[in-house]
Structures are given as C-alpha cells and as structure tokens.
Design a protein around this motif. Structure first.
Motif, mmCIF file in Angstrom:
data_model
loop_
_atom_site.group_PDB
_atom_site.id
_atom_site.type_symbol
_atom_site.label_atom_id
_atom_site.label_comp_id
_atom_site.label_asym_id
_atom_site.label_seq_id
_atom_site.Cartn_x
_atom_site.Cartn_y
_atom_site.Cartn_z
ATOM 1 N N ALA A 284 0.827 -1.210 0.000
ATOM 2 C CA ALA A 284 0.000 0.000 0.000
ATOM 3 C C ALA A 284 0.858 1.255 0.000
ATOM 4 N N MET A 285 0.268 2.315 -0.492
ATOM 5 C CA MET A 285 0.901 3.621 -0.359
ATOM 6 C C MET A 285 0.483 4.240 0.966
ATOM 7 N N ILE A 286 1.267 5.182 1.394
ATOM 8 C CA ILE A 286 1.031 5.782 2.707
ATOM 9 C C ILE A 286 -0.237 6.635 2.652
ATOM 10 N N THR A 287 -0.942 6.669 3.768
ATOM 11 C CA THR A 287 -2.188 7.438 3.824
ATOM 12 C C THR A 287 -2.196 8.295 5.085
ATOM 13 N N GLY A 288 -3.237 9.056 5.219
ATOM 14 C CA GLY A 288 -3.417 9.847 6.440
ATOM 15 C C GLY A 288 -2.515 11.060 6.480
ATOM 16 N N THR A 289 -2.281 11.556 7.684
ATOM 17 C CA THR A 289 -1.516 12.794 7.807
ATOM 18 C C THR A 289 -0.062 12.600 7.426
ATOM 19 N N ALA A 290 0.395 11.362 7.419
ATOM 20 C CA ALA A 290 1.781 11.124 7.008
ATOM 21 C C ALA A 290 1.957 11.278 5.505
ATOM 22 N N ASN A 291 0.863 11.305 4.778
ATOM 23 C CA ASN A 291 0.926 11.485 3.334
ATOM 24 C C ASN A 291 0.940 12.970 3.024
ATOM 25 N N LEU A 292 2.113 13.476 2.690
ATOM 26 C CA LEU A 292 2.221 14.906 2.394
ATOM 27 C C LEU A 292 1.772 15.226 0.982
ATOM 28 N N GLY A 293 1.675 14.207 0.142
ATOM 29 C CA GLY A 293 1.259 14.435 -1.224
ATOM 30 C C GLY A 293 2.347 15.103 -2.047
#
Lengths: 698, 288
Positions: free
Chosen positions: A143-152
C-alpha cells in the motif's frame, strides 16, 4: 534457528525493558517507532514476514547513490511537486532535493511503502545461475502511505524544504539565525539546504513525530525546534503569545483543537506550551497555506482565541480573560467597527516581503491599503510575534503619564509611517511619508491607512459613514494633524498650539485649568483617547478602535448636539474639557479667565451655552483633528450665504438642522486668527462689519 | 555467536530473569561447499569445455603458505596491522591496478546526495585499506578480471593468473576451476558479486569507526574494544573494513534455493558476522 535468534533479540529488548523499569533511560530506537516496518513491529504498515528493519530503506551494497546506502525506490522521476510559496518568502524552494527526496519516496503517497531497489535474498539466490539484484515490493507493504503522514505532491501546505539557507538568506532581515550556528540538533545538509531531515530524525521517535527536539524546552516554552532557525523579533519574555499559560475554558471551540487541523499538543495545552503551533501548522495546513497559519491569515486566525465563546457570553473561550478585555470579536461586532469581521474585506490583506530598500521587511504595498483593496485586519495593526500586554492609558487613568502619545505594548513591532510635515493645511503627500519599521508613536500606525500615504490622491469611500444627514467621508488625517496647522489635537510628537495664555488689560491669565485629568499645554494624546471601544472605560471591553456603538468608533457620544444641555455629562469632549468652563453647567457665566474665548469679563463659551444652547460644532470643526485656523474654529455658515464657509465634513451646517443652529456660524470674512484670546467682542461675529452677520440676525 | 548468547544470558541474569536458556545456533560453519569454495567439489561442470582439470584445493584461491603477497596496496612496503603483523593473511592474490585512488570511487561522492558528515571523511584520495583490498582482490571487476586474453589455460603459460600470486599446482595442468566464477560458461562472471571499483553505492569502509570522531557518539554505540570491536562485528585497528561485517570462511546458513520471497530461516548469509534479522548486524554499531 530463527526462533533462537529471535529470542536473542527479544530477550535483549526485554532486558532493556527491565533496566528501563529501574533507573536507566534507554533512548528510543527505530525498533519501537512507526519506521520499523518489520513483521513483528505491530505497526499498521508492516511486512508480512520480513524481519529486517534497516533494509526497508538501506542496503550495504548496490545502493542508490542518491542517498545514504539507499534501498527504497524513489518516486518516479516524472513526479512534479508543487513547492511551498508565500508572498513573504525569500527562500527559493524548488523541486525536492537531497534527503527530502528520500523521505518523499514514501511520504508523497505515490509509491508503495515496501518498494525496494534490492529485495532481500537477491544476492543469496546463487544456485549456479546468474543471480542479479532484483527489485520488488516487500509483501505486506504494497500500500501507499495514507493519512496525515501522506504529504502528497502538493507541498504548498508544508514547511518549505530543499532551499539554500545561507548567511545571505538570513541577512535579508527575515528574522532568521545565522545558519553557521546550526551545529546542534537541527542541521542543514552538505549543500547548505534545509531538508526534511533537518527537523526529523527518521530513526528515533524519542521526541514526537520523529522530531529532533521536543515540543517544549527546559523552561516549558514551546517550539524550541522552530526557534533554532527562526529568530522572531520580540519573541521574548513579556510576549503574551509566548508566555501565556491560559487554557481553554471549555466554552465554544478549543482554540488549539480546530476541526480539520492537526492538534496542537493536548487538551490542557497553553500558548506557552504550544509555542509557534498555537497559530502555525507545519504540515498539511488547510488554510490558504501561506505562512502555514491555523486560520485565514486575517482576523479568523486571531479570533480562534480572541473571539466570542460562541455561547453568547462576554468572555471568550480562553481561561485568563475574566474581564473580557481579551474578547476582541465582541468589539468588532459593534455597530461601527474596523471591519475586520466583514467578509467583504476578506482576502484583501496582502503582506509582501520588501526589497533591499525596505530592508526586506514584511509590509503591505500602500496601494493595497486603499481603493478596492481597502481593508483592515488584526495584522494591519498588531504584530503577534512582538505584541506584549499593555494598552495606551485613558485620560482618566490615575497614572503618572496618562497623556502619552507613544505606541503601547500591544502595537509593538508593527510598521507605520512618519511624515515630513509641509506647511499648514497642505496636503501631506504619499512621498512625504517615510516607512518606520516599528512605530514609536501611535499616530504613525493610524496614518498608514488614514492619510495620503494610502489614499495617494483619491480618498476612498467610507463604508461605515455617518448615518445622518450631511456628507461624512474619510478625511486626510495627515493633513489634519500637521503640527504646522494653527490648531490640532496633539497626537503627533508636538504639543498643541494653544498655549492657554491670554493677556487682558495687561494681566496675563493661564486658562489651562479648562483641561481636566492633568492635561497641560504641553500634553500629548493618542488617537485611541477618543477612538476606542467605550467598554474599555468601564473595564469591560478591550481598549482600542476595534469597534464602538458611537460613530466613528468613538468611546463616547459625539454629534451635532454635543455641547447642548443634556450632553455635558456623557459626551466625548467633556472627558477632557471641563464642562463647567465650556457650558453653563455651573449655572454661571463667570470664571471668564478660564477660557480664552472671553471678552475680559464674560465667559463666552458659557454665555453661548446658557443663552443659545449652542453645540460645539457651531464654531468648532466637526472633525476636531486639526484646522487651518486657531482653536479648531470653523467657518460654519451655509456656503449658499457665505461663499467662504468651510466644506463638509468640517462644517456641520447641514447636520445642525436638527439642533436649530444650522444658520449660525462664524462668518468667513472674520479673520479669527487676528483676535487675541480674552479680547473677543460681540461685533466680531454679530455685526455686519465682516460682510455677513451671524445667523441669528442680531 | 555462542559468546554473544552467553553475554545475553548473563545480561538477563543480571536483570533477575532466570528461565532463559538459549541454545547456540547451528550454522554451516565451514567454507567447504560455500561460494568461497572454488574447488572442483563445488564447481559447476563447465570446465571440461575449456579442457582444464579443476583443482581440488580450497584455500589456495586466497592463501599460500609461502611467497605470500604482503603488499596489497602496492606501496612498496609490507602492510601491517597495529602489531606489525602482515595484515593480509598469507595472501595469494595481487592488486594489479596502477593507482588505487584513481581506481576506486568512494562512498558519498555521487552527485545528488550530500552527507554533511561523511563528506569530511571521504575525499578523492580515499583508498581501501589492505584489509579490505584482500576482499576486493576478487570482488572487484577491475582486478579479478584483469587481463583479457582468457583464463589460465591447461598450458599454464598464458600469464593471466586472475591475480593469483601462486597458482595451484604450479607444474602446469589442472590448475583452474573456471566454473566457480563463470557459472554460465564463457560469459563474464555475474556482476552481482562485484562490489567495486565504484564503491559509492556501498557501505563505507576503511575509515575509523565513527565514535572516534567527536560529535558522532549520538549515532553510534561505542565498541567494547575500540581496536578490535565486538565479539561479533570486528574492527581492524579501530577501523571499519569489509571483514567487519563479513566472515569469508563462514557463509552462514545458505537456505535460499532461488530468489523467491519470502525466504526462510534466519541466517548469517552472506558470510555475515551477525544476523540481519531484526537488523541485528546493523544496530551493533548504528544507534537507531
């Protein structure tokens, strides 16, 4: 065998835990952090069976030389990031570089968490055939990172990275420390660039969020990490935003736990604990991004704390405001406010970073202060990094210097303009003003918007104009308070022109006792002595021109009736000018020596009050800032009968209809400046010797 | 490793834990049959096509009892360790490059990544120590592949010894074991075991163990013996070298039969001094 080695590992951990239970503090290692992606870590992102920790990012051989023995796949070379930008940023963050690219390889959400350059076992597979290294994804970490850790890939809502932070940048008056001093926990990379790793240590969560320093310093003050680089002027002892230990009082919204925002520490936090994060949010900031604020960058930010509680009470939502002076929103909500709450003004405040001539200070373009962009927000008058507690005194305050005209503590660090004064009643043009980095006198702040520095020859319409008859618009306060004028209220560096001395029959009289509160001929005053929330006088509201029931943001009634009977105990002028001198409040026309407007035997102020109930505006300017003649006198007759009469709004002739005094006034043909104080004569106004008689027809 | 287990047990006893009894690991504790065994017993059967008779010797591909190479770095003097013993153990291989500094690209020199710390250690003049050159005398395409005229032939007259100082069976025939390094036959050896000469993508070697630098103590554990390191991981004269992590005589347990994943038991492969499980090897030094 695996179990055996595991037992070694876990037993060691257990031993460490036992020690921890006694006295020894064991620094948290990566094993206990979210960055341990191994199967036994228990983390959300973890491998199915892989137990190696380091290999998720590192490999001892055949590494990607872009990083320290880097083994994680990097985001596609075609990945385009949108870097942080702001109108006050001098640094030039471009596409991420250096170590930041490595972090973003997971944290931009474009690549699987377990995507590796060299899969484990690659070099092991030698069975007689060529066994190259091979890439892949660790099972369980697809999976790719999600949530607040995902800075985009849109990094506009994150603190800027990958920019050179050198002495040149720090020298731009950006309130940054010399980077040569960054030898502690916060460091730059080998190219002098600030990277993710400057603030974060991916190997340790000894401090929250893998930060290299804690949320608070040894003294309990917040954001020591930020302050390693940011050297905010005025962020020091006495700054309420730094020192306050106020907590949320349970009313309305918790100001530091705003829906949709990162939480700043915990319930029970205070500005002192939160530090910078009371107002700023370094990642995933949803509010317009610039300066990473937890609000709109205008009043919306400040009102998180300085607003109403939402429960209708006087007090705000913060615990140390029992006297409600802290609640600015209540003041801004009044009938005549500085329109910081008005949505029509939103988005107009545009701070910009000045050029070399401006010493790179943050300012607004003066053109942005007028015309279609005319606005006011909290930040126009207050510098939240420098403001300290303390407002300018009221004339009534029992302090040694209640006549100061200096800028008060709440205005610390805000920029303004200082004029070079032209001749009397001349236009003070934009180029006559010099920007001052920190106002020393309150008027320097007010003139920023209420003079030709903003108007530049075109006075803008006033949205909060006087609601009654007559033309009442903004005037040029620079022109009005020019100390070269024959008269003015003394808000600038200079005392007023009236020396309160008169000579009658060769005897010198001092009539300064007409002033109350200890004012003398040498006194000065502030704009906010008159323009302020009236609740401040009662101690139930904030001092300052945030808003008032009385137009134009006055702290007491002032209108065309002021001076007439019934106004003497409540109206503005009589807070400083003794009603017993200026009216017939004392039931007498005596004490002629207490006013220059006398004939040597009669107090003509009291006489006109007793005989004619005349309001102040009959003879004095309705805008009593300054006038081109003595004692703020106005030629107040109708222009239809006196071509030389003053114009609106100084001349309140049309407003005086309601008082029955609209036809009264000093005829313009009378040169009032030539009349010595104490030597007035009835014929000066009432005779026809000056071409027109007084409106009373006498 | 048993020593380490004893350490652990003692540690836990001190921690008032009494029930832990850990058996020593059983590993294939021999070079025989490992990838470092280049003898006929471990070859892949292609030598017949070259008409050679592979040697059945094992040690000779690295060691020789006489006439050993004591000057791996070609500086004209005997390479010695801190006790002035030759640092290359009866080494039977040569380094034939003209300039070590020109041949090797050090860690941290690649564009893009700039380490503000390591860059002060590795300059353009960095060269591997003799202790590591021992390994690199094979694990480096520049040296192990030196020469282009083919392999040691049955005639033994070619002169390309693949950098062996003394050939096995110097009398001539029956000296080579081509298949050990050329499993595909005449093709060049697989590249995956070639570490150098570009070492910018490899863990740095031949530098003092970091705690010897001031300011680095936060990131590294001090070694119990600042000269020789740990019971598992070794230091060489206080320096990090290839054999700090690798034990060339002990392949660990080779359990991988193909490159399928996931693999099985914890191993010390490839030739490691500590297991990678839980990244134990790495965190011996690195304080993470």
């Amino acid at each position: 065998m695996r179990a055996q080695f595991y037992s070694t590992f876990w037993l060691r951990l257990l031993g460490a835990w036992l020690l921890l239970g006694s006295t020894v503090l064991v620094e948290a290692g990566i094993e206990t952090t979210k960055h341990n992606l191994s199967a036994s870590s228990g983390n959300t992102h973890r491998a199915t069976s892989e137990e190696r920790i380091c290999l998720m990012c590192h490999t001892p051989h055949n590494a990607n030389p872009a990083g320290p023995l880097w083994n994680h796949k990097l985001s596609s070379s075609g990945t385009v990031y949108t870097p942080y930008s702001s109108s006050t940023l001098n640094a030039a963050p471009g596409q991420p570089t250096g170590a930041s690219k490595l972090c973003l390889a997971c944290h931009d959400g474009t690549i699987a968490v377990g995507a590796l350059l060299n899969m484990p076992g690659a070099i092991q597979g030698y069975d007689g055939l060529s066994q190259p290294y091979y890439d892949g994804i660790i099972p369980g970490l697809e999976a790719m990172i999600t949530g607040t850790a995902n800075l985009g890939v849109d990094l506009r809502d994150d603190h800027p990275i990958s920019f050179v932070y050198d002495l040149s940048l720090a020298g731009y008056s950006l309130e940054l420390h010399d980077p040569a001093g960054l030898t502690g926990k916060i460091r730059l990379d080998g190219n002098d660039e600030l990277q993710c790793t400057s603030c974060h240590n991916p190997h340790s969560d000894t401090y929250p969020k893998f930060l290299r320093m804690g949320f608070t310093d040894a003294g309990g003050f917040g954001s020591p990490l930020c302050l390693e680089c940011h050297n905010k002027s005025g962020w020091e002892l006495g700054n309420k935003h730094r020192d306050s230990e106020a907590q949320w009082n349970g009313s309305g919204n918790n100001p530091w736990h705003i829906t949709g925002q990162n939480l700043a520490n915990d319930v029970g936090s205070t500005p002192k604990i939160n530090g910078c994060e009371s107002c700023h949010q370094p990642h995933n900031n949803p509010n317009g991004n610039e300066r990473l604020l937890k609000g709109d960058g205008e009043s919306g930010l400040c009102l998180n704390c300085h607003g109403n509680s939402g429960l209708g009470g006087l007090e705000g939502n913060v615990s140390d405001t029992p006297d409600s002076t802290f609640n600015i929103e209540r003041s801004l909500d009044k009938l005549y406010p500085h329109p910081a709450l008005d949505a029509a003004y939103d988005g107009r405040h545009r701070p910009i970073r000045g050029d070399a001539a401006a010493n790179y200070k943050v300012r607004e373009d003066p053109d942005n202060l007028t015309g279609a962009n005319r606005h006011v927000e909290c930040q126009d008058c207050h510098n939240p990094h420098e403001a300290k507690a303390g407002v300018s005194p009221n004339p009534e305050d029992s302090i040694s210097d209640n006549t100061t005209h200096l800028a008060s503590n709440v205005l610390k660090g805000v920029w303004g303009v200082a004029p070079s004064w032209p001749g009397a009643w001349a236009e003070v043009l934009r180029f006559d003003y010099t920007v001052v980095d920190e106002v020393t006198h309150q008027y320097q702040l007010c003139l920023k918007c209420h003079s030709d520095y903003a108007f530049n020859g075109a006075i803008p319409p006033e949205s909060y104009a006087y609601p009654g008859p007559g033309i009442y618009t903004l005037t040029d306060q620079g022109k009005e308070f020019n100390p070269n004028n024959p008269s003015y209220h003394p808000v600038t560096e200079f005392a007023g022109k009236n020396d309160f001395q008169m000579t009658v029959s060769s005897v010198v009289y001092d009539y300064s006792s007409s002033l109350l509160k200890g004012f003398t001929a040498a006194s000065t005053m502030n704009c906010t002595d008159c323009h302020s929330d009236p609740d401040a006088l009662a101690g139930t509201g904030p001092k300052g021109p945030h808003g008032s029931e009385y137009w134009p943001i006055l702290n007491a009634p002032y209108d065309e009736t002021t001076g007439q009977s019934g106004t003497w105990d409540t109206h503005l002028c009589f807070r400083c000018h003794d009603k017993n001198v200026y009216t017939n409040a004392g039931g007498t026309t005596g004490e002629w020596w207490r006013t220059g407007y006398s004939n040597g035997s009669r107090n003509l102020h009291a006489f006109h009050s007793m005989r004619r109930n005349a309001p102040c505006m009959t003879c004095h300017s309705a805008v009593p800032h300054g006038m081109p003649r003595r004692a703020l006198l106005v030629y107040g007759r109708s222009p239809s009968t006196d071509a030389g009469a003053d114009s609106e709004p100084y001349n309140a002739q049309t407003r005086r209809v309601a008082t029955g005094t609209e036809n009264w006034g000093i005829p313009s043909a009378r040169d009032v400046d030539s009349i010595p104080s104490g030597n007035w004569a009835r014929s000066y106004c009432h005779s026809t010797g000056v071409g027109v008689g007084c409106g009373m027809g006498m | 490793m048993p020593c380490r287990v004893v350490q652990t047990v003692c540690f836990l006893l001190l921690s008032c834990l009494t029930q832990a009894v850990v058996a020593a690991p059983t590993l294939s504790n021999t070079i025989v049959g490992s990838k470092h065994d280049l003898s006929i017993s471990n070859y892949y059967g292609i030598d017949a096509s070259f008409g050679v008779t592979p040697s059945d010797q094992i040690c000779v591909f690295c060691h020789t009892p006489h006439g050993a190479n004591v000057d791996l770095n070609n500086d004209g003097t005997t390479d010695t360790d801190d006790t002035l013993r030759p640092s290359a153990p009866l080494w039977n291989r040569n380094i034939s490059v003209a300039s070590l500094a020109a041949s090797f690209t050090p860690y941290g020199s690649a564009p893009g990544y700039q380490s503000s710390t390591l860059n002060t250690v590795f300059s353009a003049s960095w060269v591997p120590s003799p202790v590591s050159l021992v390994c690199l005398s094979c694990h480096d395409s520049a040296m192990a592949n030196s020469g282009s005229s083919g392999i040691v032939t049955t005639s033994g007259s070619d002169g390309d010894t693949h950098n062996l100082t003394n050939m096995p069976n110097r009398s001539g025939a029956g000296t080579a074991n081509c298949g050990a390094c050329h499993p595909d036959g005449g093709d060049p050896p697989p590249t995956w075991w070639q570490i150098g000469p570009d070492m910018s993508d490899d863990h740095p070697i031949s530098m003092p163990y970091p705690p010897n630098y001031s300011g680095w103590a936060d990131d590294f554990y001090p070694a119990p013996n600042s000269v020789n390191g740990w019971a598992g991981v070794k230091l060489y004269q206080g320096r990090v070298e290839c054999p700090s992590c690798h034990n060339p005589h002990n392949p660990g347990e080779i359990v991988y039969i193909d490159n399928s994943y996931p693999s099985v038991p914890v191993t010390y492969a490839p030739f490691l001094r500590e297991t990678l499980d839980g990244s134990t090897l790495c965190i011996t030094c690195h304080k993470m």
